[in-house]
Write a protein that holds these residues in place. Structure first.
Motif, mmCIF file in Angstrom:
data_model
loop_
_atom_site.group_PDB
_atom_site.id
_atom_site.type_symbol
_atom_site.label_atom_id
_atom_site.label_comp_id
_atom_site.label_asym_id
_atom_site.label_seq_id
_atom_site.Cartn_x
_atom_site.Cartn_y
_atom_site.Cartn_z
ATOM 1 N N LEU A 182 0.819 -1.213 0.000
ATOM 2 C CA LEU A 182 0.000 0.000 0.000
ATOM 3 C C LEU A 182 0.856 1.267 0.000
ATOM 4 O O LEU A 182 0.550 2.224 -0.706
ATOM 5 N N LYS A 183 1.912 1.265 0.781
ATOM 6 C CA LYS A 183 2.782 2.451 0.812
ATOM 7 C C LYS A 183 3.427 2.666 -0.560
ATOM 8 O O LYS A 183 3.461 3.782 -1.080
ATOM 9 N N TYR A 184 3.909 1.593 -1.149
ATOM 10 C CA TYR A 184 4.519 1.656 -2.480
ATOM 11 C C TYR A 184 3.519 2.166 -3.508
ATOM 12 O O TYR A 184 3.815 3.073 -4.292
ATOM 13 N N MET A 185 2.325 1.605 -3.497
ATOM 14 C CA MET A 185 1.305 1.967 -4.468
ATOM 15 C C MET A 185 0.787 3.388 -4.264
ATOM 16 O O MET A 185 0.421 4.059 -5.226
ATOM 17 N N MET B 216 -2.337 -9.008 -1.588
ATOM 18 C CA MET B 216 -2.888 -8.030 -2.538
ATOM 19 C C MET B 216 -4.248 -8.513 -3.052
ATOM 20 O O MET B 216 -5.178 -7.728 -3.183
ATOM 21 N N GLN B 217 -4.346 -9.804 -3.275
ATOM 22 C CA GLN B 217 -5.616 -10.387 -3.692
ATOM 23 C C GLN B 217 -6.676 -10.232 -2.591
ATOM 24 O O GLN B 217 -7.819 -9.884 -2.878
ATOM 25 N N GLN B 218 -6.300 -10.459 -1.345
ATOM 26 C CA GLN B 218 -7.229 -10.285 -0.221
ATOM 27 C C GLN B 218 -7.704 -8.837 -0.133
ATOM 28 O O GLN B 218 -8.875 -8.582 0.114
ATOM 29 N N MET B 219 -6.786 -7.884 -0.315
ATOM 30 C CA MET B 219 -7.175 -6.475 -0.245
ATOM 31 C C MET B 219 -8.134 -6.105 -1.373
ATOM 32 O O MET B 219 -8.947 -5.202 -1.212
ATOM 33 N N ALA B 220 -8.043 -6.823 -2.496
ATOM 34 C CA ALA B 220 -8.962 -6.561 -3.605
ATOM 35 C C ALA B 220 -10.304 -7.270 -3.383
ATOM 36 O O ALA B 220 -11.362 -6.660 -3.535
ATOM 37 N N GLN B 221 -10.265 -8.538 -3.009
ATOM 38 C CA GLN B 221 -11.483 -9.335 -2.922
ATOM 39 C C GLN B 221 -12.282 -9.096 -1.644
ATOM 40 O O GLN B 221 -13.496 -8.954 -1.695
ATOM 41 N N LYS B 222 -11.616 -9.069 -0.516
ATOM 42 C CA LYS B 222 -12.321 -8.947 0.766
ATOM 43 C C LYS B 222 -12.579 -7.508 1.173
ATOM 44 O O LYS B 222 -13.613 -7.199 1.734
ATOM 45 N N GLY B 223 -11.619 -6.663 0.937
ATOM 46 C CA GLY B 223 -11.728 -5.314 1.481
ATOM 47 C C GLY B 223 -12.043 -4.222 0.492
ATOM 48 O O GLY B 223 -12.408 -3.118 0.870
ATOM 49 N N GLY B 224 -11.875 -4.505 -0.781
ATOM 50 C CA GLY B 224 -12.122 -3.480 -1.777
ATOM 51 C C GLY B 224 -11.151 -2.307 -1.697
ATOM 52 O O GLY B 224 -11.402 -1.258 -2.266
ATOM 53 N N ILE B 225 -10.032 -2.502 -1.010
ATOM 54 C CA ILE B 225 -9.021 -1.445 -0.939
ATOM 55 C C ILE B 225 -8.329 -1.316 -2.290
ATOM 56 O O ILE B 225 -7.987 -0.225 -2.731
ATOM 57 N N LEU B 226 -8.135 -2.463 -2.934
ATOM 58 C CA LEU B 226 -7.513 -2.494 -4.250
ATOM 59 C C LEU B 226 -8.518 -2.977 -5.281
ATOM 60 O O LEU B 226 -9.485 -3.661 -4.952
ATOM 61 N N ARG B 227 -8.238 -2.631 -6.520
ATOM 62 C CA ARG B 227 -8.999 -3.162 -7.653
ATOM 63 C C ARG B 227 -8.021 -3.950 -8.491
ATOM 64 O O ARG B 227 -6.919 -3.477 -8.795
ATOM 65 N N ALA B 228 -8.419 -5.159 -8.840
ATOM 66 C CA ALA B 228 -7.574 -6.015 -9.668
ATOM 67 C C ALA B 228 -7.973 -5.870 -11.128
ATOM 68 O O ALA B 228 -9.154 -5.832 -11.457
ATOM 69 N N GLY C 89 -2.784 -5.762 -13.094
ATOM 70 C CA GLY C 89 -2.157 -5.374 -11.844
ATOM 71 C C GLY C 89 -3.234 -4.871 -10.893
ATOM 72 O O GLY C 89 -4.420 -5.134 -11.081
ATOM 73 N N TYR C 90 -2.797 -4.143 -9.906
ATOM 74 C CA TYR C 90 -3.705 -3.620 -8.889
ATOM 75 C C TYR C 90 -3.554 -2.114 -8.792
ATOM 76 O O TYR C 90 -2.492 -1.563 -9.066
ATOM 77 N N GLN C 91 -4.622 -1.480 -8.346
ATOM 78 C CA GLN C 91 -4.551 -0.061 -8.026
ATOM 79 C C GLN C 91 -5.396 0.184 -6.782
ATOM 80 O O GLN C 91 -6.361 -0.545 -6.509
ATOM 81 N N ILE C 92 -5.009 1.194 -6.026
ATOM 82 C CA ILE C 92 -5.748 1.563 -4.816
ATOM 83 C C ILE C 92 -7.060 2.229 -5.245
ATOM 84 O O ILE C 92 -7.053 3.141 -6.065
ATOM 85 N N THR C 93 -8.165 1.749 -4.672
ATOM 86 C CA THR C 93 -9.472 2.319 -5.026
ATOM 87 C C THR C 93 -10.131 3.039 -3.861
ATOM 88 O O THR C 93 -11.050 3.811 -4.068
ATOM 89 N N LYS C 94 -9.684 2.777 -2.654
ATOM 90 C CA LYS C 94 -10.279 3.445 -1.489
ATOM 91 C C LYS C 94 -9.342 4.535 -0.994
ATOM 92 O O LYS C 94 -8.123 4.420 -1.086
ATOM 93 N N ASP C 95 -9.928 5.563 -0.437
ATOM 94 C CA ASP C 95 -9.158 6.629 0.200
ATOM 95 C C ASP C 95 -8.541 6.044 1.468
ATOM 96 O O ASP C 95 -9.261 5.628 2.380
#
Length: 150
Positions: free
Chosen positions: A15-18, A47-59, A66-72
């Motif tokens: 997350l910090k990197y992204m 990263m997959q968990q953050m996309a699937q479970k939390g919606g923090i990332l979008r795959a 790749g992934y990108q941060i979708t939540k503030d």
């Protein structure tokens, strides 16, 4: 006391990197694991968990995916991330409803431990990922100055 596990470390590193990338720019798990010498499988999994479970990332799947941060990140707490990566947590076994402790009936610290757990939970809920990951020493500096330090 209260150590965070490796998977949570990998999630925070990603997350910090992204968060330093241009909004919308994709990041692969390989890119993160190569940058920080973390195990690819574990990095990809969080990263997959953050996309699937939390919606923090979008795959985005495919050859150029790749992934990108979708939540503030200011609106996501460290508690939210812990629950995404580790599931429901508690300081001690007796605080997990599904796995009661064998000495629960005679334990004399259930109440103080419950209070401590509640206070820590509230603290983790009050600390956003942005608060945790953004380097405060760079706040207010020009982008070129901040880049020289980061």
């Amino acid at each position: 006391m209260n150590k965070i596990n490796r998977k949570l470390e990998y999630a925070l590193m990603a997350l910090k990197y992204m968060s330093k990338k241009i909004p919308g720019e994709l990041t692969t798990a390989k890119e993160v694991s190569d940058s920080f010498h973390t195990p690819f499988d574990a990095t990809a999994r969080v990263m997959q968990q953050m996309a699937q479970k939390g919606g923090i990332l979008r795959a985005e799947y495919g050859a150029n995916g790749g992934y990108q941060i979708t939540k503030d990140l200011a609106k996501v707490s460290i508690h939210d991330l812990v629950e995404i990566i580790e599931g429901p947590t508690a300081l001690v076994k007796c605080l997990h409803k599904e796995a009661p402790c064998e000495i629960q009936g005679t334990c004399n610290i259930v109440s103080p431990i419950t209070q401590l757990n509640n206070r820590l939970t509230e603290f983790y809920k009050s600390l956003s990922l942005k608060d945790l990951l953004v380097d405060k020493s760079l706040a207010g500096k020009k982008p070129a100055e901040a880049e020289a330090h980061g």
